[in-house]
Enzyme design. Structure first.
Site, short mmCIF file in Angstrom:
data_model
loop_
_atom_site.label_atom_id
_atom_site.label_comp_id
_atom_site.label_asym_id
_atom_site.label_seq_id
_atom_site.Cartn_x
_atom_site.Cartn_y
_atom_site.Cartn_z
N GLY A 29 80.96 61.75 -69.54
CA GLY A 29 80.96 60.29 -69.67
C GLY A 29 79.58 59.76 -70.02
N ARG A 33 77.22 51.76 -67.73
CA ARG A 33 76.59 50.76 -66.86
C ARG A 33 75.18 51.17 -66.40
NH1 ARG A 33 81.33 50.18 -62.74
NH2 ARG A 33 82.01 52.09 -63.78
N LYS A 40 74.04 59.84 -67.83
CA LYS A 40 74.08 59.49 -66.40
C LYS A 40 73.83 60.68 -65.49
CE LYS A 40 78.03 58.20 -64.30
NZ LYS A 40 79.06 57.22 -63.91
N ASP A 123 79.29 62.62 -61.07
CA ASP A 123 78.49 61.49 -60.59
C ASP A 123 78.72 61.21 -59.10
OD1 ASP A 123 81.03 60.45 -60.71
OD2 ASP A 123 80.50 58.64 -61.81
N GLY A 160 89.86 54.61 -57.35
CA GLY A 160 91.28 54.94 -57.30
C GLY A 160 91.76 54.92 -55.86
N ASN A 248 77.54 54.54 -60.59
CA ASN A 248 77.90 53.97 -61.88
C ASN A 248 76.80 53.13 -62.50
OD1 ASN A 248 80.62 55.05 -62.11
ND2 ASN A 248 81.02 53.79 -60.30
N ASN A 397 28.17 73.81 -50.86
CA ASN A 397 28.20 72.36 -50.67
C ASN A 397 27.86 71.69 -51.99
OD1 ASN A 397 28.09 69.75 -49.67
ND2 ASN A 397 27.24 70.42 -47.71
N TYR A 407 34.23 71.09 -70.67
CA TYR A 407 34.88 70.94 -71.98
C TYR A 407 33.83 70.63 -73.04
CZ TYR A 407 38.38 69.10 -75.29
OH TYR A 407 39.18 68.87 -76.38
C1 UD1 Z 1 87.37 58.31 -61.21
C2 UD1 Z 1 88.82 58.41 -60.72
C3 UD1 Z 1 89.01 57.45 -59.54
C4 UD1 Z 1 88.04 57.85 -58.45
C5 UD1 Z 1 86.60 57.85 -58.98
C6 UD1 Z 1 85.70 58.42 -57.92
C7 UD1 Z 1 90.17 58.88 -62.71
C8 UD1 Z 1 91.11 58.33 -63.72
N1 UD1 Z 1 89.71 58.02 -61.81
O1 UD1 Z 1 87.16 57.00 -61.65
O2 UD1 Z 1 90.33 57.55 -59.06
O3 UD1 Z 1 88.15 56.93 -57.37
O4 UD1 Z 1 86.51 58.67 -60.15
O5 UD1 Z 1 84.35 58.30 -58.30
O6 UD1 Z 1 89.87 60.06 -62.74
N2 UD1 Z 1 84.41 62.02 -67.52
C9 UD1 Z 1 84.45 62.97 -68.51
N3 UD1 Z 1 85.24 62.74 -69.60
C10 UD1 Z 1 85.97 61.63 -69.73
C11 UD1 Z 1 85.93 60.66 -68.72
C12 UD1 Z 1 85.13 60.90 -67.61
O7 UD1 Z 1 83.78 64.00 -68.43
O8 UD1 Z 1 86.65 61.52 -70.77
C13 UD1 Z 1 83.55 62.27 -66.35
C14 UD1 Z 1 82.48 61.24 -66.16
O9 UD1 Z 1 81.29 61.65 -66.82
C15 UD1 Z 1 82.30 61.22 -64.65
C16 UD1 Z 1 83.66 61.61 -64.13
O10 UD1 Z 1 84.35 62.20 -65.20
O11 UD1 Z 1 81.35 62.17 -64.22
C17 UD1 Z 1 84.44 60.40 -63.63
O12 UD1 Z 1 84.59 59.49 -64.67
P1 UD1 Z 1 84.42 57.94 -64.44
O13 UD1 Z 1 84.63 57.25 -65.74
O14 UD1 Z 1 83.16 57.68 -63.71
O15 UD1 Z 1 85.69 57.68 -63.52
P2 UD1 Z 1 85.87 56.50 -62.49
O16 UD1 Z 1 86.26 55.29 -63.23
O17 UD1 Z 1 84.70 56.42 -61.61
CA CA Z 2 82.60 57.15 -61.59
#
Ligand code: UD1
Ligand code: CA
Length: 525
Positions: A29, A33, A40, A123, A160, A248, A397, A407
């Site tokens: 991701g 933000r 991140k 994250d 979630g 985030n 000393n 240098y």
């Molecule tokens: C996700 C969960 C949510 C949970 C939260 C906890 C889903 C749909 N939702 O939401 O239920 O409460 O984490 O922190 O899973 N990432 C990828 N590829 C993608 C999308 C995301 O590698 O296509 C990675 C991001 O870099 C991140 C992690 O997955 O490290 C979570 O993605 P993020 O977009 O932060 O999910 P949340 O909205 O926080």
């Molecule tokens: Ca997240």
């Protein structure tokens, strides 16, 4: 440990099928933000990146494979992984189509994977290794198809929700933006950490839809699909909900940093370290401290720093990759890649640069910078000096305002000062040069030729006093009036004479050498 380790007759080991483990870290991701050019998961948090913390939390699982899904800033993340976790495999998710899509891509890249797949959001850095191990143990012992790490949080906004049926069984996980008002009131949330049975996960990942508010493949939808297929799913509740906090934006990152600081500080205090002001003490997770070390306020201990027993560090100290011996004192100073020996003393206001090595009982005092140099046992550089590329013998000393001139504009050269040598104030030692054991250097000298052991090195123009100069050239000034009073003998008490002693500015041997400049005389100013 649920993984069964089976020794083979040839002495090698195979991990038996049912509990073979694969770790998948989601790190593709963008982290919009964060508003950062740094991906991140590469943001630092007390000694590790976010993804570094997550990989550390997965460490005790002894996974056969670790897959890290990369996308945004893929090259940067790959380089970082090569440095911190060379055994991990980066899998590219070119477009971020959701957490479910990310896991699908990872498993497609590793078709041989069976057993338990542990998925961790990249994250969620405060996760403890014990918590991940408990989640996986519960999952494997119950033979579940999927188990999610959940937590009761004071404010579930953005996360979630764990939705249970009337009997308390997991029904589904619903994202904030797709939740009904009743579901929004749930404070039990999905931490983004899961254990899955590989075969059953693969099966449902292929059937994920994008029918949700973000049009993404949600990994969380796997749960309701498994439930409706009659597969056993589980929820493992984290005891400490702060472990499940995600990151985030930079406000959340700062909050995580404070939480981790408190956790690290508590651990050291319980281990016998005194932290005089834990709120302003920031210790990387990679630092080690011995019992009875004392850390005073406004202090940062970073990287591979080590603080020995009884050492006192702070207030206002930053140590980066610096080793401090037992009983040493460091006050209001900055050190990078340095070694401070037992009972040595540093500061206030010293700067130790890489490969500054201070032996036991040595002293680096105020406004002194030391780089790539060794100070022998009990050697002292008390004030206002630069020591670069030097070897200083035991008990030598070095007087105030001594500069090791290392240098020449092109190359760096070394200076050697022998055991118990005595270098007067305001001296330049022009490298390469050696001051022998027990030698003296007169204050105000510029030394570019070696001084043999026991000799006095001096390069000084003889002093000339021009009598009556002030009265003639600066008449009617305060100086002229003071001089006149002094000459009339009406001034108060005579100025005290100074006596050189250890820890004071050394006035050198002016009386004994005035008017006898040495052969190797060089301009000093
Ligand atoms: C996700 C969960 C949510 C949970 C939260 C906890 C889903 C749909 N939702 O939401 O239920 O409460 O984490 O922190 O899973 N990432 C990828 N590829 C993608 C999308 C995301 O590698 O296509 C990675 C991001 O870099 C991140 C992690 O997955 O490290 C979570 O993605 P993020 O977009 O932060 O999910 P949340 O909205 O926080
Ligand atoms: Ca997240």
């Amino acid at each position: 440990m649920a993984a069964r380790d089976c020794p083979r007759s040839d002495g090698s080991h195979v991990v038996s099928e049912p509990h073979s483990r694969t770790v998948v870290v989601l790190a593709a991701g963008e982290g919009k933000r964060m508003k950062s050019s740094l991906p991140k998961v590469l943001h630092p948090l007390l000694g590790r990146t976010l993804v570094g913390h997550v990989l550390t939390a997965a460490g005790p699982l002894t996974a056969a494979r670790t897959l890290v899904v990369v996308g945004h800033g893929a090259d940067q993340v790959r380089d970082h992984l090569a440095a911190i976790a060379p055994e991990a495999t980066a899998v590219l998710q070119a477009e971020q189509l959701g957490t479910g899509h990310a896991v699908r891509i990872a498993l497609e890249a590793a078709p041989e994977v069976t057993g338990t797949v542990v998925v961790l959001n990249g994250d969620v850095p405060l996760l403890r290794p014990e918590t991940v191990a408990e989640l996986v143990a519960a999952h494997e012992s119950e033979g579940a198809a999927a188990t999610v790490l959940a937590a009761e949080v004071p404010d579930p906004t953005g996360l979630g929700r764990i939705v249970r049926d009337g009997a308390g069984r997991l029904e589904q996980i619903v994202e904030q933006r797709d939740a009904t008002p009743v579901q929004l009131a749930v404070r039990e949330i999905n931490a983004g950490i899961y254990a899955f049975d590989a075969a059953r996960l693969r099966d449902v990942l292929g059937k994920l839809s994008t029918d949700n508010d973000q049009g993404e493949e949600y990994l969380t939808d796997v749960f309701k699909m498994l439930v409706s297929a009659g597969e056993p799913v589980g929820v493992h509740l984290a005891g400490d909900h702060t472990e499940t906090l995600g990151c985030n934006d930079r406000v959340e990152l700062a909050a995580l940093r404070r939480l981790l600081r408190d956790r690290v500080n508590e651990r050291w205090m319980r281990a016998g370290v005194s932290l005089l002001d834990p709120e302003t003490t920031w210790i990387d997770v990679t630092v080690a401290l011995d019992r009875d070390a004392v850390v005073d306020q406004n202090t940062q201990l970073r990287g591979g720093s080590v603080v020995g027993s009884g050492a006192v560090v702070g207030p206002d100290v930053t140590l980066i990759d610096t080793v401090v011996g037992p009983g040493a004192t460091i006050l209001r100073s900055h050190a990078v890649g340095a070694e401070v020996g037992p009972d040595a003393s540093v500061g206030p206001y010293a700067y130790l640069r890489p490969d500054a090595r201070l032996a036991e009982r040595s002293k680096v005092g105020t406004f002194v910078e030391v780089k790539n140099s060794e100070l022998g046992a009990g050697a002292k550089v008390p004030h206002l000096s630069y020591v670069g590329d030097a070897t200083i013998g035991a008990r030598a000393n070095i007087g105030a305002a001594t500069i090791f001139v290392n240098y020449d504009g092109v190359n760096k050269h070394r200076t050697v000062v022998g055991e118990a040598a005595f270098v007067g104030c305001d001296t330049s030692l022009i490298a390469p040069v050696e001051v022998g054991a027990g030698a003296y250097v007169a204050a105000g000298s510029a030394i570019s030729n070696d001084v043999p052991p026991g000799a006095l090195g001096v390069t000084r123009a003889p002093q000339r006093n021009v009598e009556g100069w002030v009265a003639r050239k600066r008449p009617d000034t305060a100086s002229a009036a003071a001089a006149e009073r002094a000459q009339r003998g009406t001034q108060g008490a005579p100025a005290p004479t100074s006596s050189a002693s250890e820890g004071e500015a050394i006035h050198g041997t002016a009386a004994s050498v005035g008017g006898t400049p040495g052969a190797g005389d060089t301009a000093t100013e």
